[in-house]
Design an enzyme around this catalytic site. Sequence first.
Site, mmCIF file in Angstrom:
data_model
loop_
_atom_site.group_PDB
_atom_site.id
_atom_site.type_symbol
_atom_site.label_atom_id
_atom_site.label_comp_id
_atom_site.label_asym_id
_atom_site.label_seq_id
_atom_site.Cartn_x
_atom_site.Cartn_y
_atom_site.Cartn_z
ATOM 1 N N GLY A 146 -5.647 11.471 -14.011
ATOM 2 C CA GLY A 146 -4.681 11.104 -14.350
ATOM 3 C C GLY A 146 -3.587 11.804 -15.290
ATOM 4 N N GLU A 168 -5.778 11.465 -23.151
ATOM 5 C CA GLU A 168 -6.219 10.201 -21.527
ATOM 6 C C GLU A 168 -4.603 10.219 -21.211
ATOM 7 O OE1 GLU A 168 -7.880 9.158 -19.440
ATOM 8 O OE2 GLU A 168 -9.656 8.974 -20.238
ATOM 9 N N ASP A 183 -9.040 1.933 -21.222
ATOM 10 C CA ASP A 183 -9.351 0.566 -20.638
ATOM 11 C C ASP A 183 -10.563 0.265 -21.296
ATOM 12 O OD1 ASP A 183 -8.653 -2.472 -18.944
ATOM 13 O OD2 ASP A 183 -9.809 -0.606 -17.469
ATOM 14 N N GLY A 185 -13.282 1.566 -22.421
ATOM 15 C CA GLY A 185 -13.053 2.454 -23.359
ATOM 16 C C GLY A 185 -14.753 3.068 -23.161
ATOM 17 N N THR A 216 -15.213 5.679 -20.589
ATOM 18 C CA THR A 216 -14.958 6.972 -20.596
ATOM 19 C C THR A 216 -14.611 7.923 -21.324
ATOM 20 O OG1 THR A 216 -13.158 6.245 -18.449
ATOM 21 C CG2 THR A 216 -13.037 8.830 -18.674
ATOM 22 N N LYS A 262 -5.384 -0.685 -24.063
ATOM 23 C CA LYS A 262 -5.569 -1.777 -23.308
ATOM 24 C C LYS A 262 -5.887 -2.256 -24.569
ATOM 25 C CE LYS A 262 -4.768 -1.774 -17.624
ATOM 26 N NZ LYS A 262 -5.054 -1.766 -16.986
ATOM 27 N N ASP A 296 -3.034 6.015 -10.877
ATOM 28 C CA ASP A 296 -2.960 5.280 -9.331
ATOM 29 C C ASP A 296 -3.453 4.898 -9.142
ATOM 30 O OD1 ASP A 296 -5.881 6.303 -10.318
ATOM 31 O OD2 ASP A 296 -5.645 6.673 -8.101
ATOM 32 N N ARG A 348 0.622 7.800 -8.127
ATOM 33 C CA ARG A 348 0.406 9.074 -9.317
ATOM 34 C C ARG A 348 1.078 9.821 -9.529
ATOM 35 N NH1 ARG A 348 -4.544 9.965 -11.264
ATOM 36 N NH2 ARG A 348 -6.500 9.693 -9.099
HETATM 37 P P1 IMP Z 1 -11.617 2.514 -19.208
HETATM 38 O O1 IMP Z 1 -13.555 3.374 -18.940
HETATM 39 O O2 IMP Z 1 -12.413 1.360 -18.700
HETATM 40 O O3 IMP Z 1 -11.285 2.837 -20.337
HETATM 41 O O4 IMP Z 1 -11.329 3.250 -18.323
HETATM 42 C C1 IMP Z 1 -10.530 4.027 -17.803
HETATM 43 C C2 IMP Z 1 -9.615 5.118 -16.599
HETATM 44 O O5 IMP Z 1 -9.783 4.080 -15.704
HETATM 45 C C3 IMP Z 1 -8.406 5.501 -16.785
HETATM 46 O O6 IMP Z 1 -8.428 7.283 -17.574
HETATM 47 C C4 IMP Z 1 -7.893 5.684 -15.807
HETATM 48 O O7 IMP Z 1 -8.097 6.324 -14.913
HETATM 49 C C5 IMP Z 1 -8.880 4.317 -14.954
HETATM 50 N N1 IMP Z 1 -7.536 3.302 -15.566
HETATM 51 C C6 IMP Z 1 -7.206 1.967 -16.790
HETATM 52 N N2 IMP Z 1 -7.127 1.211 -16.260
HETATM 53 C C7 IMP Z 1 -5.806 1.378 -15.850
HETATM 54 C C8 IMP Z 1 -4.741 0.963 -14.291
HETATM 55 O O8 IMP Z 1 -4.062 0.107 -15.559
HETATM 56 N N3 IMP Z 1 -4.059 1.960 -14.102
HETATM 57 C C9 IMP Z 1 -4.826 3.063 -13.517
HETATM 58 N N4 IMP Z 1 -5.430 3.367 -14.084
HETATM 59 C C10 IMP Z 1 -6.473 2.979 -14.927
HETATM 60 MG MG MG Z 2 -8.491 8.588 -16.148
#
Ligand code: IMP
Ligand code: MG
Length: 181
Positions: A43, A100, A104, A106, A108, A132, A160, A166
């Site tokens: 991403g 990053e 989202d 958190g 990752t 977010k 994506d 992308r």
């Molecule tokens: P987390 O682990 O839920 O914080 O998500 C992180 C990863 O989810 C990001 O690095 C993105 O690759 C993917 N992601 C989270 N939200 C979105 C979105 O709205 N669009 C696309 N990818 C997202």
């Molecule tokens: Mg990502």
Amino acid sequence: MKKHTLAEFISEEELRAKVVELGKSINEAYAGKELLIVGVLKGSFIFMADLVRELHEPKVETAFMTVSSYRGASTKSSGSVQLVCDIDRPLKDTHVLIVEDIIDSGYTINYLSDVIKVREPDSVGVCALLDKPSRRIKDFQADFIGFEIPDKFVVGYGLDYDGKYRNLKNISIVKFDGVEE
Ligand code: IMP
Ligand code: MG
């Protein structure tokens, strides 16, 4: 992939201005220091490419890590993060800045910063283009944030939906049957 349409949310010009602003902040924060920028694939690849070209002051090196946290065409994190490809160098005595695309739930970024911290770098910072905060499950505060956005699924500028979009120059909201997700 569910039926959907796209609506522009952040324009190419707004992205450009924000990247310049983030670059300035990072230049100031790491003035005189050697910095390793770690991009989180896939991403962050477009954001990172633009951001590193705004970093003039520090001696900058780049590396990438690949993680996966999504399953198929789902727009929600599965909660289990997998390290698919690791950095190819030690991190001891290095200032690391993780780049990053978006934070989202958190999951990752918490996983990645833990993986990096145990390698004893001099410091670990995080720069996220999008945040977010309303969707956070695992608490995390990035050091540099481009845009705080509401709970909408967005694509473009590296992000994506099921591997697609992308390449869009702007960031767009994905609307499923006219409804934003
Ligand atoms: P987390 O682990 O839920 O914080 O998500 C992180 C990863 O989810 C990001 O690095 C993105 O690759 C993917 N992601 C989270 N939200 C979105 C979105 O709205 N669009 C696309 N990818 C997202
Ligand atoms: Mg990502």
